[in-house]
Design a protein around this motif. Structure first.
Motif, PDB file in Angstrom:
ATOM      1  N   ALA A 168       7.268  -5.226 -13.109  1.00 23.79           N
ATOM      2  CA  ALA A 168       6.438  -4.614 -12.070  1.00 23.79           C
ATOM      3  C   ALA A 168       5.360  -5.607 -11.660  1.00 23.79           C
ATOM      4  CB  ALA A 168       5.786  -3.335 -12.587  1.00 23.79           C
ATOM      5  N   ILE A 170       2.196  -5.944 -11.480  1.00 17.00           N
ATOM      6  CA  ILE A 170       0.874  -5.468 -11.898  1.00 17.00           C
ATOM      7  C   ILE A 170      -0.211  -6.411 -11.388  1.00 17.00           C
ATOM      8  CG2 ILE A 170      -0.589  -4.992 -13.905  1.00 17.00           C
ATOM      9  CD1 ILE A 170       2.026  -4.316 -15.434  1.00 17.00           C
ATOM     10  N   PRO A 184       1.757   3.366  -8.648  1.00 23.08           N
ATOM     11  CA  PRO A 184       2.456   2.481  -9.589  1.00 23.08           C
ATOM     12  C   PRO A 184       2.682   1.125  -8.935  1.00 23.08           C
ATOM     13  CG  PRO A 184       3.955   4.118  -8.699  1.00 23.08           C
ATOM     14  CD  PRO A 184       2.582   4.500  -8.235  1.00 23.08           C
ATOM     15  N   PRO A 185       2.645   0.067  -9.727  1.00 24.25           N
ATOM     16  CA  PRO A 185       2.852  -1.253  -9.132  1.00 24.25           C
ATOM     17  C   PRO A 185       4.267  -1.393  -8.595  1.00 24.25           C
ATOM     18  CG  PRO A 185       2.789  -1.386 -11.524  1.00 24.25           C
ATOM     19  CD  PRO A 185       2.413   0.014 -11.173  1.00 24.25           C
TER      20      PRO A 185
END
Lengths: 192, 532
Positions: A168, A170, A184-185
């Protein structure tokens, strides 16, 4: 702001650092010139295969830039709860060089240089070297105990490695909008 | 050299900034000088670079923020700079509760504070406005506010929202911790961008006192004498009035600087304010100034804490917002007929047990994709750091003393702090710990959670005390405004005046008390007398 951007910025700003008069180390250039090739062969064995050779080379280049811009004798964190401030220690170039020399010798002892060994063969040599140095844990940032452990620490503690782990984007330590942080990333990690 | 002013503020942290700001509003035209031993760190334009060096190399993100030979044994931060510890605070803007001011009346413990909650609450609101606090109303009616927060609360990150869902399965309500960070543009500063390094905010969205000082300086409302260490206070012949502060500039160590003022305000925090009073001895005051009670440097306080790392079903995505916690104020109140225990609960996202590692379970080194796979498997769960500050009360022998074995370059003995709890606190310690452990276990019942570790903090956080306030001059150093009982023009503001340290972050309380002091001082000083 990713690690590479940071390092590029640091290199550009190094001459204008308002951080006192402590000069950058003189030794890194020699160390880097002597060991860059071998470090890249080692990186190909200890960093994620999923990065590909280009990715492990890039990560090694970033590590070498980190070494180049390292400064010893600079006050470390002195924030809340830190009652015993310390200065950054010199990088142990002699130790680094000895460890790399030993790895190179071990590879040549098998009749070939490191570049000719398979990944598994390289890992056997590196495993032995880390054991001999009694490397136990991955510190928060390179700590000068072992050159390979420091290379691994540098990469695996990076925001890019976190993104790879979580699959992901982030982008740890990157500034973002408040609203963005509530989502959410993106799974599109590794892209900028 | 002698410098004359109306008000001499000694110390340059957040309380100095807020006192100077409010006082200069209420008493315009007064000459205010802030004297600070440390440097001014006003180079905001370099903050991104410092942040990067800190992230990459662990270098001090606030270079030059301490004086090597001016430290104290027992302090938890060596920061000595204009702005003080609030330069690197994480801006958790919690309030104490009414119970903190009535511990003796309600529970027969410690002592009451000499002021009413309603009055203090109004000053909390003023601090909110001045520094810019973002928050939501508390779900508990006892926490009612007279004014709303100036900004809406910091939104919960994706991960923290999941943590909240988990934590509230325990039946304990949690909310976004109030923060002195901008959720919209405020007071000329930008909105927070969640850079995840609140200890050095690169955008200015988090309040720090340098913003206030710079504004006051630009408007010529104060003078700031940094790198100047005050070593002694001198009284007049009657002893009732302080007339001089003797200081030395760190770059001109042989020159004595003398500050003369109508009013002296000690804003050096829990360490340096009592230290200066103890240093200011004379034949008339052999125990130092403001010390007829013998209580300067006593009742040093703060709050102990316990931290647990708890793992639960996930996954979360750590690293987007590690400096913003949830808070619960459920345990700020304690029924008088139940065993006494008061504490907050703050929950942060965590990466405990979810870090990359060099060696795997089979005690062999991990490399490449195997290392990532090992890391990914462990990181498939979520984790939270659950910290509780609990209420503990100082003993009279919880002290700051002059340490003859440690001196600065001018030969002044430096402070030594030895915290000690009172007998009642020590007697209930095991019950307090058991209570906290039960809460951890309650939290861990949900979402297949397990407690990874429980650790006790090795120091008291948000320390305070040393010049406690009270109405009785035999049992306190100053009144509720910080005016010392012994010297009518000498005030102590902020942290040192607290009789007890509360059970949550204390900066807002230090600041609210400071604004109250500023209001009082401005109303009580006579006309400006610029000609001396």
């Amino acid at each position: 702001m990713n690690r590479r951007t940071v390092l590029r910025g640091l290199a550009a700003a190094a001459a204008a650092l308002p951080l006192g008069t402590i000069p950058l180390e003189a030794q890194p250039e020699t160390f880097i010139a002597d060991h860059e090739k071998l470090l890249k062969e080692i990186a190909a064995a200890v960093l994620p295969e999923s990065l590909g050779r280009r990715g492990t080379d890039d990560a090694t280049d970033a590590f070498l830039r980190w070494i180049r811009n390292y400064r010893s004798g600079v006050a470390m964190d002195n924030g809340y709860g830190v009652t015993h401030p310390q200065d950054t220690a010199p990088l142990p170039f002699a130790r680094y060089a000895a460890q790399l020399r030993a790895l190179d010798d071990a590879a040549r002892g098998r009749g070939r240089g490191m570049e000719a060994l398979s990944v598994d063969e390289r890992r056997v040599l590196i495993d032995r070297s880390l054991r001999e140095a009694d490397v136990q844990q991955m510190p928060v940032r390179p700590a000068g105990h072992h050159i390979v452990a420091d290379l691994m620490t540098f990469y695996y503690r990076s925001p890019e490695a976190t993104d790879l782990c979580y699959q992901a984007a982030i982008h740890r330590f990157e500034c973002r909008g408040l609203g963005e942080s509530t989502q959410p990333p993106s799974p599109a990690y590794g892209r900028r | 050299m002698t410098v004359d002013c109306d008000v001499c503020i000694i110390g340059g942290g957040i309380t100095a900034a807020l006192f100077a700001e409010k006082f200069s509003e209420l008493a315009p035209g007064r000459r205010i000088i802030v004297v600070e031993a440390g440097n001014r760190l006003f180079d905001f334009e370099n903050r991104t670079l410092y942040r990067d060096r800190n992230l990459q190399y662990g270098e001090n993100a606030w270079p030059g923020d301490f004086i090597p030979d001016q430290s104290a044994r027992g302090v938890i931060s060596r920061t000595m700079a204009v702005g003080g510890s609030a330069m690197h605070w994480e801006a958790h803007a919690n309030r104490f509760s009414q119970e903190d001011l009535r511990l003796h009346s309600l529970y027969g413990l410690a002592t009451d504070w000499p002021l009413e909650w309603g009055e203090l609450e109004a000053y909390y609101c003023e601090v909110d406005r001045r520094i810019g606090v973002a928050g939501d109303p508390s779900p508990f009616p006892e926490d009612r506010r007279s004014q709303p927060y100036p900004m809406p609360a910091m939104p919960l990150s994706f991960s923290l929202n999941h943590v909240k869902t988990w934590a509230e399965k325990s039946g304990i309500p949690f909310q976004s911790c109030p923060q002195a960070k901008n959720t919209r543009e405020y007071d000329g500063r930008s909105v927070c961008k969640r850079c995840n390094t609140c200890n050095i905010c690169p955008t200015g969205a988090r309040y720090s006192p340098d913003f206030t000082f710079k504004r006051l300086l630009e408007a010529k409302r104060i003078s700031l004498h940094d790198r100047t260490l005050v070593r002694r206070l001198i009284t007049d012949k009657t002893g009732s009035r302080v007339v001089e502060a003797q200081a030395v500039h760190r770059d001109r160590p042989d020159e004595v600087l003398t500050y003369r003022a109508d009013t002296f305000v000690l804003a050096g925090g829990y360490t340096w304010s009592p230290h200066l009073l103890l240093l200011s001895t004379s034949a008339r005051f052999p125990r130092g100034l403001a010390n007829s009670s013998g209580l300067v440097g006593r009742y040093m306080t703060g709050h102990p804490f316990v931290t647990a790392q708890i793992e639960m079903d996930g996954p979360f995505y750590p690293g987007m917002n590690e400096h913003h916690p949830l808070i619960s104020r459920k345990f700020f109140r304690c029924r008088p007929d139940e065993p006494f225990v008061r504490h907050d609960i703050q929950i942060f996202e965590s990466t405990a047990n979810h870090q990359p590692r060099l060696r795997g379970d089979a005690d062999r080194y991990l490399f490449g994709n195997e290392l990532i796979a090992d890391w990914r498997a462990r990181a498939s769960r979520g984790a939270a750091r659950v910290r509780m500050y609990y209420d503990a009360h100082p003993d009279r022998d919880s002290t700051l003393t002059l340490d003859p074995t440690s001196k600065n370059r001018w030969g002044d003995p430096l402070p030594k702090i030895d915290h000690r709890f009172d007998e009642a606190t020590r007697a209930r310690e095991s019950a307090t710990r058991a209570h906290i452990q039960r809460i951890y276990e309650t939290l861990a019942r949900a979402s297949h959670a397990r407690i990874l570790s429980v650790n006790t903090g090795g120091y008291l956080d948000h320390p305070s005390g040393g010049c406690r306030m009270g109405t009785d001059r035999a049992s306190s150093v100053c009144d509720s405004y910080g005016r010392t009982h012994d010297h009518h023009n000498l005030f102590v503001i902020g942290a040192p005046t607290l009789p007890t340290g509360g059970c949550t972050n204390a900066t807002m309380t230090f600041s609210a008390l400071t604004l109250r002091s500023a209001h009082h001082v401005a109303g009580s000083v006579g006309p400006a007398t610029h000609a001396r």
